[in-house]
Structures are given as C-alpha cells and as structure tokens.
Motif scaffolding. Structure first.
Motif, PDB file in Angstrom:
ATOM      1  N   LYS A 134       0.821  -1.221   0.000  1.00 36.22           N
ATOM      2  CA  LYS A 134       0.000   0.000   0.000  1.00 36.22           C
ATOM      3  C   LYS A 134       0.853   1.270   0.000  1.00 36.22           C
ATOM      4  N   THR A 135       2.103   1.180   0.459  1.00 32.93           N
ATOM      5  CA  THR A 135       2.972   2.367   0.451  1.00 32.93           C
ATOM      6  C   THR A 135       3.370   2.760  -0.974  1.00 32.93           C
ATOM      7  N   GLY A 136       3.332   1.799  -1.900  1.00 30.02           N
ATOM      8  CA  GLY A 136       3.742   2.071  -3.278  1.00 30.02           C
ATOM      9  C   GLY A 136       5.250   2.102  -3.468  1.00 30.02           C
ATOM     10  N   GLU A 137       5.989   1.910  -2.391  1.00 32.58           N
ATOM     11  CA  GLU A 137       7.444   1.990  -2.458  1.00 32.58           C
ATOM     12  C   GLU A 137       8.065   0.900  -3.343  1.00 32.58           C
ATOM     13  N   TRP A 138       7.363  -0.180  -3.538  1.00 33.74           N
ATOM     14  CA  TRP A 138       7.853  -1.317  -4.336  1.00 33.74           C
ATOM     15  C   TRP A 138       8.036  -0.977  -5.809  1.00 33.74           C
ATOM     16  N   LYS A 139       7.358   0.065  -6.268  1.00 36.99           N
ATOM     17  CA  LYS A 139       7.391   0.410  -7.696  1.00 36.99           C
ATOM     18  C   LYS A 139       8.797   0.821  -8.128  1.00 36.99           C
ATOM     19  N   ASP A 140       9.206   0.323  -9.277  1.00 33.65           N
ATOM     20  CA  ASP A 140      10.494   0.646  -9.896  1.00 33.65           C
ATOM     21  C   ASP A 140      11.689   0.228  -9.037  1.00 33.65           C
ATOM     22  N   LYS A 141      11.533  -0.855  -8.256  1.00 34.05           N
ATOM     23  CA  LYS A 141      12.612  -1.347  -7.404  1.00 34.05           C
ATOM     24  C   LYS A 141      12.868  -2.816  -7.705  1.00 34.05           C
ATOM     25  N   ALA A 142      14.102  -3.157  -7.986  1.00 33.22           N
ATOM     26  CA  ALA A 142      14.479  -4.556  -8.194  1.00 33.22           C
ATOM     27  C   ALA A 142      14.108  -5.356  -6.952  1.00 33.22           C
ATOM     28  N   GLY A 143      13.467  -6.494  -7.156  1.00 33.12           N
ATOM     29  CA  GLY A 143      13.044  -7.327  -6.036  1.00 33.12           C
ATOM     30  C   GLY A 143      11.790  -6.826  -5.350  1.00 33.12           C
ATOM     31  N   GLY A 144      11.276  -5.680  -5.776  1.00 34.28           N
ATOM     32  CA  GLY A 144      10.037  -5.148  -5.219  1.00 34.28           C
ATOM     33  C   GLY A 144      10.189  -4.466  -3.871  1.00 34.28           C
ATOM     34  N   TYR A 145      11.417  -4.045  -3.520  1.00 31.19           N
ATOM     35  CA  TYR A 145      11.563  -3.349  -2.238  1.00 31.19           C
ATOM     36  C   TYR A 145      12.697  -2.335  -2.287  1.00 31.19           C
ATOM     37  N   GLY A 146      12.615  -1.353  -1.392  1.00 38.76           N
ATOM     38  CA  GLY A 146      13.666  -0.358  -1.214  1.00 38.76           C
ATOM     39  C   GLY A 146      14.168  -0.425   0.222  1.00 38.76           C
ATOM     40  N   ILE A 147      15.398  -0.869   0.406  1.00 42.37           N
ATOM     41  CA  ILE A 147      15.956  -1.065   1.750  1.00 42.37           C
ATOM     42  C   ILE A 147      16.049   0.238   2.536  1.00 42.37           C
ATOM     43  N   GLN A 148      16.176   1.357   1.830  1.00 43.43           N
ATOM     44  CA  GLN A 148      16.358   2.641   2.487  1.00 43.43           C
ATOM     45  C   GLN A 148      15.047   3.231   2.996  1.00 43.43           C
TER      46      GLN A 148
END
Length: 185
Positions: A134-148
């Motif tokens: 729901k945060t949408g942070e997964w978009k345009d990120k390899a593996g579907g997540y942003g560690i930062q």
C-alpha cells in the motif's frame, strides 16, 4: 562533474553526497543474454554508459544496473502489485543477493565490475506485505523493495555494501576519486 546515466533518484542521491552530478538517462533496453546475473548487470550498465558517452565524450559517465537474485532466479522490477507481492513472499525468511553492475567511462578509460551484497529477510507476515504494498514503495525497485525506506523493517541482516542494495556501491565513489575527481567540500 559526473554524468549519471540513470534516472534513479537513489543513485543520484548517493553520488551527490560527494560530487556535482548531472542526470542524463540512457533509455536503453534493460535486457541481456549474459550467462550470469553479474555479467548481465555489467552488460546493461555498460550499454547505459556508452549510450550517454556518445553524447558527452569528454565527461565522466557513471552507469549502473541492480538486480535481486534468489536461488539463481532473477527478480527484476515488478510490473504490478501482484508481482511485487509474489517477490516479497519469495524473499520472506530467505537470503538473497543484490547485484549491482557498474560502468565508469572517462575518455578511453573504462572501469567496470559488479558488487554483491547478501540480504536476509525476516519471515514476513501477510499483513506486513500488504501494508508495504500500500505504500507504493515497491514500484520501480528490483526485487520489489527499497531497503532505504519502509522495507528496512524486512531486513534481519546484510553482508556487504549497504549502498549497493540502495542502487550504487560505494566502490564507484572510490573509483571516481582514483580517477582524480575531487569530492565536494
């Protein structure tokens, strides 16, 4: 000044801590027939760098490509929330590799390589995955997540360069300094 052959705000942010940066996206096809994930990442980074170097032959060009690998399966950027969910379910309670291939061009000189960082995710509940989606942070990120970002809560441990997982290994900054580029003060 460094020309970043990428539209990635994360790569730009890392480089801007040290140098003046101009962003010039390469817009190359991000596919490869290379036999290993490392070779694939380097090949794509090389194509990005050369595409931009044609337009800026006297400048220092930096390009990178990041991929997530779980048990020899490459997890690229998810095209949908459904794909992101499946990726996160696969990564849950597992160790995966984040591989960033990079290419630096300065005139006739080329420096390239790949950095590998291991990341261990906690066991992710369905509720935690749904919240993250729901945060949408997964978009345009390899593996579907942003560690930062929000996905930092998924991480049990990492082995290697944190900045590599963000999208640009700190080794690239060191290589630029070796080329004589002075960091900002």
């Amino acid at each position: 000044m460094v020309i970043l052959a990428s539209a990635s705000p994360r790569r730009r942010e890392i480089l801007e801590r040290f140098f003046d940066v101009k962003v010039v996206p390469s817009n190359v096809e991000e596919t490869s027939m290379a036999s290993s994930p490392e070779e694939r990442a380097i090949e794509i980074a090389r194509r990005k760098a050369f595409a931009v170097a044609k337009r800026y032959p006297k400048e220092i060009i930096v390009a990178a490509d990041t991929t997530v690998v779980l048990n020899d399966m490459i997890l690229g950027k998810p095209r949908s929330e459904h794909e992101a969910r499946k990726m996160l379910e696969l990564l849950s309670d597992n160790i995966h590799k984040v591989i960033t291939g990079y290419c630096i061009i300065k005139g006739e000189k080329r420096i390239e390589g790949a950095e590998i960082t291991e990341v261990k995710f906690r066991k992710l509940s369905k509720e935690l995955i749904e919240w993250y989606l729901k945060t949408g942070e997964w978009k345009d990120k390899a593996g579907g997540y942003g560690i930062q970002g929000y996905a930092s809560v998924f991480v049990e441990w990492i082995k290697g360069d944190y900045y590599n997982v963000v999208g640009l290994p700190i080794k690239v900054v060191v290589e630029l300094m070796k080329l004589g580029l002075k960091p900002k003060t």
